[in-house]
Design a protein around this motif. Structure first.
Motif, PDB file in Angstrom:
ATOM      1  N   ALA A 176       0.832  -1.203   0.000  1.00 48.48           N
ATOM      2  CA  ALA A 176       0.000   0.000   0.000  1.00 48.48           C
ATOM      3  C   ALA A 176       0.866   1.252   0.000  1.00 48.48           C
ATOM      4  CB  ALA A 176      -0.920   0.000   1.209  1.00 48.48           C
TER       5      ALA A 176
ATOM      6  N   SER B 285      -0.389   3.038  -3.840  1.00 47.93           N
ATOM      7  CA  SER B 285      -1.701   2.997  -3.194  1.00 47.93           C
ATOM      8  C   SER B 285      -2.789   2.593  -4.181  1.00 47.93           C
ATOM      9  CB  SER B 285      -2.014   4.351  -2.568  1.00 47.93           C
ATOM     10  OG  SER B 285      -2.064   5.341  -3.555  1.00 47.93           O
TER      11      SER B 285
ATOM     12  N   ALA C  27      -2.721  -1.124  -4.565  1.00 49.47           N
ATOM     13  CA  ALA C  27      -3.256  -1.723  -3.348  1.00 49.47           C
ATOM     14  C   ALA C  27      -4.774  -1.636  -3.337  1.00 49.47           C
ATOM     15  CB  ALA C  27      -2.678  -1.018  -2.126  1.00 49.47           C
ATOM     16  N   LYS C  28      -5.294  -0.511  -3.840  1.00 44.95           N
ATOM     17  CA  LYS C  28      -6.738  -0.316  -3.858  1.00 44.95           C
ATOM     18  C   LYS C  28      -7.405  -1.373  -4.741  1.00 44.95           C
ATOM     19  CE  LYS C  28      -9.613   2.982  -5.652  1.00 44.95           C
ATOM     20  NZ  LYS C  28      -9.668   4.266  -6.338  1.00 44.95           N
TER      21      LYS C  28
ATOM     22  N   ALA D 197      -5.663   1.348   1.504  1.00 42.93           N
ATOM     23  CA  ALA D 197      -4.345   1.967   1.628  1.00 42.93           C
ATOM     24  C   ALA D 197      -4.319   2.984   2.759  1.00 42.93           C
ATOM     25  CB  ALA D 197      -3.958   2.626   0.314  1.00 42.93           C
TER      26      ALA D 197
END
Lengths: 311, 371
Positions: B235, B239, B242-243, B249
């Protein structure tokens, strides 16, 4: 000691004192916003201010001339700006890491060198005889006593206007902003984004150098770590002034006001001096929060985006 | 390839350290000191002379070096946890101060303000103080973390400013409401029973070192051996990725920052219980910066931070002897550290430039760039 009155806070001398402390932040903020516009925020302002302030102190003491001291501060600022530029633009280092390290490096180095100075140079912490006092202009308003302010204060205000015009009314300013917002399109019209970034970085160094010389004059001499996080306050002002010179100046003036109010309250013994020392920092943080909340409420559409964006 | 990368990294680290020490030597020469004398005093001051089996426990120089290293390890790891999660915690100093203040206050007054704790065993009281200090640091780190993820305010700036706020607040408290009777700017001493035992007297090393080692172990395990640590790193690096992988995140970033603040708060309390026994303004919390520099040098790798902390622990603790015997100011160490970071930060750019240059001259090396 006189009784505390609120009218004391809005007197002419308070206004001048506000302007006096704000000038450091205005100058450093102008430098920071230049780099921000060019797409790399220099947060090493504190280091550059301290480093150039130290050089100004030594040179003005050795040469017994404030003009040479000021020039030396500007030169130091330019060199450090170039160094930052080379590290970030050419060698592609992380701008935050370089900024934070630059701060620690220069504050430690100037402290180290300051302590290694010969004993007769220990007079650097008093203005008398160091040659640094920058000429002051005397202002008086009505019945109040004339107040002396450094000539760098009006110079800083003129520079704000110059920056505003430069950024939004000239070709180079346009290119500089393009280097930050859309480097590819700048490249496509045959301009080098790197060149504009170097220019911004050098400008940042020069502005912080001037801030260092002014601070040296303002606090009556060099002391260890004498910028006292004012560089970071300037960064904060740039953030919520959205890198617009005029808005950044307003933010810096607000910081100056909070600082002055704190000092006044301390003089009148209303609040403990250890608490008023926290005023400018806490005030800056609160100001950032309030402005961010306000902006968020104004732009509900972008809300989701901002909340998601961690970086 | 991975080993080659590591080799290049270690080599450049070594070169950077040598260059950093070289610049340090030049600075000593420039200010009229003998570099060999300076560095010899530093090593002697850091390692001491008592190395026999029966006298080693009296080697206070060694004790102080270990103590310094512990501080660097914890602060370095605190920086690394936050950085892994994508936030840059520059506010460790403030978090540490608050932790120390809370620890000192409870250590002195807990049995008075909460009378039912008077009968509690000593270890339980220590645990309460430890948790309270940890909480103080964590909450103080939560503020800038929330400001970042909710309002997008740069955490670098807000943590720096919060540092100044915490420092002045602690000075105010120890000079006002919590001031000890008839003393300078300091709070009352903690209860005698709660003090940690010290070894290598008269060094500052105490039982706190075991707690710190435990904390370091937990953080290392969390960061490099658990799914949570992996998610946090992912994250922090990207980010958006990761999302799309279904991670939150912002929550992970806040968690990283809170862990970082908790470590700092706990360290503040350990400083009080192991060494000062009270909160005083001269309680040095500025070593957070040194720990941060170590973390930056080691690119936030936990194991690297732990190893490098011993090296800088030697420099830091030796600097005191260096100052007393040769008059060289200890700020030199920070200068050397910063120079090493500059070299390490420039290293990747330089290697990239070198490879581009080589690829242009010898096209058969082209694949090196793409790899």
């Amino acid at each position: 000691m006189n009784a505390f009155q609120f009218s004391d806070l809005i007197s002419f001398s308070s206004l001048m004192s506000t302007l006096g402390t704000a000038t450091i932040v205005i100058l450093a903020g102008l430098g920071c916003l230049m780099t921000e516009k060019a797409g790399m925020m220099n947060i090493g302002l504190d280091g550059i201010i301290t480093g150039s302030g130290f050089v100004a102190a030594v040179v003005s003491w050795a040469a017994d001339s404030w003009a040479l001291g000021l020039l030396a501060a500007l030169a130091t600022g330019l060199i450090l700006g170039l160094f930052y530029g080379v590290m970030v633009i050419r060698l592609k280092s992380d701008e935050f890491v370089i900024g934070v390290t630059l701060n620690m490096f220069l504050i430690a180095l100037s402290t180290f060198l300051y302590r290694s100075l010969p004993a007769e140079a220990n007079g650097l912490h008093v203005t008398e005889g160091t040659g640094m006092p920058i000429p002051k202009i005397s202002l008086s308003m009505g019945s109040s006593n004339p107040i002396n302010i450094s000539i760098l204060v009006p110079v800083a205000l003129i520079l704000v206007a110059v920056c505003q015009v430069f950024l939004y009314r000239t070709r180079h300013g346009f290119w500089l902003r393009a280097a930050g917002e859309h480097p590819e399109s700048l490249q496509s019209v045959g301009r080098s984004p790197a060149k504009m970034k170097y220019m911004a970085s050098l400008a940042c160094g020069a502005f912080c150098g001037m801030a260092g010389a002014y601070l040296l004059n303002y606090v009556d001499g060099f002391s260890e770590g004498f910028s006292a996080s004012r560089g970071y306050i300037a960064v904060a002002c740039v953030i919520f002034g959205r890198s617009n010179p005029l808005l950044v100046t307003l933010a810096a003036l607000f910081f100056g006001l909070v600082d002055t109010v704190g000092q006044r309250l301390q003089v009148f013994g209303v609040v403990d001096s250890n608490l008023t020392a926290a005023f400018p920092y806490a005030g800056t943080i609160l100001m950032m929060i309030v402005l961010a909340v306000y902006n968020k409420a104004r732009k509900p559409k972008r809300k989701a985006e901002t909340a998601e964006a961690v970086k | 390839m991975k080993w080659k990368e590591r080799g290049i990294y270690l080599l450049s680290l070594l070169i950077s350290i040598v260059l950093g020490l070289g610049v340090g030597a030049l600075l000593m020469l420039a200010t009229g000191h003998d570099p060999i004398e300076g560095y010899t005093a530093m090593v002697n001051g850091a390692l001491g002379s008592k190395w026999d089996a029966d006298t080693i426990l009296k080697n206070s120089e060694l004790g102080n070096t270990l103590y310094r290293s512990t501080l660097l390890i914890i602060t370095g790891l605190a920086t690394a946890v936050a950085s892994d999660a994508g936030l840059f915690n520059v506010g460790g100093q403030g978090q540490m101060c608050l932790g120390a203040l809370v620890g000192a206050y409870l250590g002195a007054e807990l049995t008075t303000i909460l009378p039912f704790t008077a009968g509690w065993p000593v270890w339980l009281l220590i645990v309460v103080c430890f948790l309270a200090a940890t909480l103080a640091g964590a909450i103080y780190a939560l503020i800038p973390a929330l400001m970042k993820v909710r309002l997008n305010i740069s955490e670098v700036v807000s943590t720096i400013l919060l540092n100044s706020v915490a420092l002045t607040f602690c000075t105010y408290m120890s000079n006002g409401p919590l001031k000890a009777q008839g003393k300078g700017t300091q709070t009352a001493a903690i209860l005698k029973d709660l003090e940690f035992t010290r070894f290598f007297k008269p060094s500052n090393l105490s039982q706190a070192v075991f707690i710190a080692a435990g904390m370091a172990l937990v953080v290392w395990y969390l960061m490099s051996r658990t799914t949570f640590g992996y998610e946090m790193r992912m994250a922090g690096r990207n980010s958006r990725f990761a999302k799309f992988s279904g991670l939150k995140a912002s929550t992970l970033a806040v968690t990283g920052m809170v862990i970082s603040g908790a470590l700092c708060g706990a360290l503040g309390m350990l400083e009080v219980f192991g060494w000062k026994h009270r909160y005083a303004v001269d309680l040095s919390t500025d070593f957070y910066w040194d720990g941060m520099l170590v973390a930056m040098i080691m690119r936030y790798k936990p194991l690297g931070i732990i190893l490098m902390s011993f090296f800088f622990g030697i420099l830091k603790s030796g600097a005191i002897r260096m100052q007393s015997s040769t008059g060289i100011s200890p700020e030199l160490i920070q200068v050397i550290q910063a120079i090493i970071i500059f070299f390490m930060a420039a290293e990747q750019g330089m290697i990239l430039r070198f490879r581009t240059w080589r690829a242009r001259r010898h096209p058969q090396h082209e694949e090196v760039i793409s790899a």
